[in-house]
Structures are given as structure tokens and as C-alpha cells.
Design a protein around this motif. Structure first.
Motif, PDB file in Angstrom:
ATOM      1  N   UNK A 332       0.835  -1.195   0.000  1.00  0.00           N
ATOM      2  CA  UNK A 332       0.000   0.000   0.000  1.00  0.00           C
ATOM      3  C   UNK A 332       0.876   1.253   0.000  1.00  0.00           C
ATOM      4  N   UNK A 333       0.714   2.082  -1.046  1.00  0.00           N
ATOM      5  CA  UNK A 333       1.431   3.362  -1.113  1.00  0.00           C
ATOM      6  C   UNK A 333       0.474   4.430  -0.595  1.00  0.00           C
ATOM      7  N   UNK A 334       0.907   5.119   0.451  1.00  0.00           N
ATOM      8  CA  UNK A 334      -0.008   5.969   1.203  1.00  0.00           C
ATOM      9  C   UNK A 334      -0.093   7.369   0.587  1.00  0.00           C
ATOM     10  N   UNK A 335      -1.339   7.815   0.350  1.00  0.00           N
ATOM     11  CA  UNK A 335      -1.577   9.163  -0.149  1.00  0.00           C
ATOM     12  C   UNK A 335      -2.193  10.024   0.957  1.00  0.00           C
ATOM     13  N   UNK A 336      -3.184   9.478   1.655  1.00  0.00           N
ATOM     14  CA  UNK A 336      -3.732  10.173   2.823  1.00  0.00           C
ATOM     15  C   UNK A 336      -4.715  11.279   2.486  1.00  0.00           C
ATOM     16  N   UNK A 364     -11.079   1.913   3.588  1.00  0.00           N
ATOM     17  CA  UNK A 364     -10.026   2.177   4.585  1.00  0.00           C
ATOM     18  C   UNK A 364     -10.413   3.453   5.342  1.00  0.00           C
ATOM     19  N   UNK A 365      -9.852   3.677   6.563  1.00  0.00           N
ATOM     20  CA  UNK A 365     -10.213   4.872   7.332  1.00  0.00           C
ATOM     21  C   UNK A 365      -9.802   6.166   6.615  1.00  0.00           C
ATOM     22  N   UNK A 366     -10.583   7.245   6.869  1.00  0.00           N
ATOM     23  CA  UNK A 366     -10.253   8.557   6.317  1.00  0.00           C
ATOM     24  C   UNK A 366      -8.847   8.942   6.765  1.00  0.00           C
ATOM     25  N   UNK A 367      -8.067   9.512   5.838  1.00  0.00           N
ATOM     26  CA  UNK A 367      -6.702   9.910   6.176  1.00  0.00           C
ATOM     27  C   UNK A 367      -5.669   8.832   5.836  1.00  0.00           C
ATOM     28  N   UNK A 368      -6.159   7.613   5.477  1.00  0.00           N
ATOM     29  CA  UNK A 368      -5.219   6.542   5.096  1.00  0.00           C
ATOM     30  C   UNK A 368      -5.470   6.101   3.645  1.00  0.00           C
TER      31      UNK A 368
END
Ligand code: PLP
Length: 405
Positions: A332-336, A364-368
Motif C-alpha cells: 500500500x502506497x499511502x496518499x492520505x 479504509x479509514x479517512x486519512x489513510x
């Protein structure tokens, strides 16, 4: 009621929240995976490289699998011809069930039309038909397990994700004589983390519970014969029921459970979702059997796959692209940020020919918010370089933060 108006207004709320799902229309090419032709809405097409397939090892185009499916069609025709109970049980289904029982070292196995249905039907049946059963469900279990448990109307307790200590606390609060079942997964698909299977089994044993392990993202991939993480860790014999799919690493379609003769016969006999539906086409069963047999013997795909995942992670690290550290094959490449996540994946697809589906809330949770990459053995070094360079371009354009290498 104006039904269509209601539907449209509900869809509008999805659009506004940025949660409306748009499917990429792909045409896969046997022998060319991970390349595919993408069909745009305006009818035009272009070539893309698929970076988010669950056909993790490219078995969907394996020559042995394709040959087995073609031969089965020539021999048996297109469909199964009925439900398993009424004329639909083909020889190919029985062979596949034997293959799966052997894969997991169990007495028996039972196939379903998908992994989703196998979870829904097996948990639904166990929860409904074992009087007083309490089901202890990991908080991040897949929707199909949640729906099966809900449908069963059994008592349900949630325990904190991958936390055997919390599981023990929750179990200790219940009547010691109540029958119990612990349901969890090996590899969780969004974070790519792996359950502490041994510790969870220890807790379940302490409370006399049966265990139900979803190995959907593990089968074909882990263990010297592709039996999953529980095989790799030498724990298969301690799990009461192992559930898996034929649609991800095995590259075909269908789901199954493996367990004792008694539990499989019980679910076969009492499960509506097993009995009242047409059996899988024999060609699917034959293709899945060929795929499982191949991956029982061949380490080539698993080794090449692990190497490519490690290469990809190292390249991301070198360029400071933040990705989630986990012990699995899922990167998983995180953008957020939901909008940036969607924007990046749109540009990747349209401009760079890189197809990766954005993963946003509620998955997925908000912010992730993230891009979930699944490199396969078929991705070349050139593919990896092109992907990482493309990500670097977009990271700069979006002013996204870099990880410190
Ligand atoms: C995909 C998935 C399933 C469903 O399997 P299908 O064969 O695709 O229906 C079940 N459990 C988990 C954890 C999954 O990711």
C-alpha cells in the motif's frame, strides 16, 4: 414513489463524498499479463499495465490451467447442468475437493461459487445451526464473514484486530460452557498485515473454541505447497476450518472450505448457499485443480513474486515514496487524501498507462487513502522503473510528502 429519482439522489450523495465507484473496463490478454487493453467511455482504447490484480501469480494465463479448462469444455460442455444436489455434481468437482483437502491436510473440502459465498454460507450455517454459538470476529474481517455472521443471528463479539490478548479478555467474559468459534484472516488485504495465527489458536484452544481462518490472500502464495500462511507456519492441523478462494492466486474462480469430514458434511447438508445454487462449470473446477497442482510443486512463481515485491519496495524507499511496511506481498502506497488519491490514479491510468485502483473510505479509514499495488512475477524491471518514475512525477505535482529514505 419515484424509484429512479430516489436511486439517483442516493447516488448523488456517493458522488459528493467522492465514494462513487468507477470501474476500469479492461480486456486482458492471455500470455500478455499484466498488459491489458483499457476501453474508455468514449469507445477509444489504449494499453495499460495492471498493478492491482489479485491474480497475484499470473495463474489466470498459465498454459496448464488454460489447457485444462479447454479440455474440460470439450469433454463436458459449458455448464454444470444443475445444483450439486440435482445432477450438477461433476467428476471435476469431486477431484477439486480432493485436491483442496490434500492441500490443507484435511479430511474433506467443499467448494462454493466464490470465496464470498463460502464465508457467507459456512459462517451463516455454523452460527445458525450450533445452538448458543458465540462467534468472536476480528474487527477487520472481510465483508463476507461479517455478512455470514450477521445472517446466522448468532451472538457476535468483536475483538481488536490481530490482538490475541484482547480476544482472550473478550472470551473470558462469556459463559465457559457456551460453544465458541473464532473467525479471522491470515493476510489482511488492505494493510497487508499478517495475523499472529499461533497466538490466536492458543487462545481459542484455551477456551475450547473452534477456529475459522480465511486464507484467501494466502493460498497459492505462502507455504511450500501453497497451502497458505498456516502451512508456512506449520499450523494447518490446528485450524478447524480453512477457507480460501480459487479466484486470486489460483487465477480462476470459486471458493471453498477445508476441514474434518463431519464439519464439511454438516455444511454441505445444512447450508442453503451451498445447496440451492448451480454448481461451478466443470471447466472452472478443472482449471482450478490444474492451478493448485502446479503451485503445489512449483516454487518458481512464489520466489519470483517475492523478489519483485522486495525490488519494488526498495525502489520506493530509494525515491522516498511512503509505503506501508508489512510482511506480505501487498504494497500500500499511502496518499492520505481521498481527492488526491483518485486524481493520481486517474492520471496514472490516462497519461502513464498505469492502472491502480484508488482505495478510499469506507474501504479504509479517512486519512489513510492509498494506492494498493500488487506486483506480480510478470512485471518486468522496466515496468517497475516506469511505475516508480510515474509516482515520483505525481508526488511532486501533488506536493505530497516524501518518506525519509
Ligand atoms: C476477496 C475476498 C474474499 C472473497 O473471495 P472471492 O472468491 O473473491 O469471492 C473473501 N475474503 C477475503 C479476505 C477477500 O479479500
Amino acid at each position: 414513489m419515484d424509484f429512479d429519482r430516489y436511486f439517483t439522489s442516493q447516488l448523488d450523495t456517493l458522488h459528493q463524498a467522492g465514494n462513487y465507484r468507477v470501474f476500469a473496463e479492461l480486456e486482458r490478454h492471455a500470455g500478455g499479463f499484466p498488459r491489458a487493453t483499457r476501453h474508455r467511455a468514449d469507445g477509444s482504447t489504449h494499453d495499460v499495465t495492471v498493478w492491482c490484480s489479485n491474480d497475484y501469480l499470473g495463474m489466470g494465463q498459465n498454459p496448464k490451467v488454460i489447457a485444462a479448462m479447454k479440455a474440460a469444455i470439450d469433454q463436458c460442455g459449458a455448464g454444470a447442468g444443475g445444483t450439486r444436489n440435482i445432477s450438477g455434481t461433476n467428476h471435476a468437482h469431486v477431484l477439486l475437493e480432493h485436491e483442496l483437502a490434500d492441500l490443507h491436510g484435511k479430511e474433506s473440502a467443499l467448494i462454493f461459487t466464490s470465496g464470498y459465498v463460502s464465508n457467507w454460507a459456512a459462517l451463516g450455517t455454523l452460527g445458525a445451526k450450533i445452538p448458543g454459538l458465540i462467534i468472536y470476529s476480528d474487527a477487520l474481517n472481510h465483508a463476507s464473514m461479517i455478512e455470514g455472521i450477521r445472517h446466522s443471528r448468532a451472538e457476535k463479539r468483536l475483538w481488536r484486530h490481530n490482538d490475541p490478548q484482547h480476544l482472550a479478555e473478550v472470551m473470558a467474559a462469556d459463559d465457559p460452557s457456551a460453544p465458541k468459534l473464532v473467525a479471522f484472516e491470515s493476510v489482511y488485504s488492505m494493510d497487508g498485515d499478517i495475523a499472529p495465527i499461533k497466538e490466536i489458536l492458543d487462545v481459542a484452544d484455551r477456551f475450547g473454541a473452534m477456529t475459522y481462518l480465511d486464507e484467501v490472500h494466502g493460498v497459492g502464495m505462502y507455504g511450500s505447497r501453497g497451502g497458505g500462511v498456516a502451512e508456512r507456519d506449520g499450523l494447518m492441523d490446528r485450524v478447524t476450518i480453512i477457507e480460501g478462494t480459487l479466484g486470486k492466486a489460483f487465477g480462476v474462480m470459486g471458493g471453498y472450505i477445508a476441514g474434518s469430514r463431519a464439519v464439511c458434511d454438516f455444511i454441505r447438508s445444512f447450508s442453503s448457499g451451498f445447496i440451492f445454487t448451480t454448481a461451478l462449470p466443470p471447466a472452472l473446477a478443472a482449471g482450478a485443480t490444474a492451478s493448485i497442482r502446479h503451485l503445489k510443486q512449483s516454487q518458481f512463481e512464489r520466489t519470483a513474486h517475492r523478489n519483485n515485491v522486495a525490488k519494488f519496495r526498495a525502489m520506493l524507499d530509494a525515491r522516498g515514496i511512503p509505503h506501508m511496511r508489512n510482511p506480505s506481498h501487498i504494497v500500500p502506497v499511502m496518499v492520505g487524501d481521498a481527492k488526491k488519491c483518485k486524481w493520481i490514479s486517474d492520471i496514472l491510468l490516462d497519461t502513464y498507462g498505469v492502472y491502480v485502483q484508488p482505495i478510499n473510505y469506507p474501504t479504509v479509514p479517512v486519512g489513510t487513502e492509498r494506492l494498493r499495488f500488487t506486483p506480480t512475477p510478470m512485471h518486468s524491471d522496466g515496468d517497475l522503473r516506469h511505475l516508480v518514475e510515474s509516482l515520483c512525477d505525481l508526488w511532486s505535482q501533488c506536493a505530497l510528502s516524501r518518506a525519509v529514505a
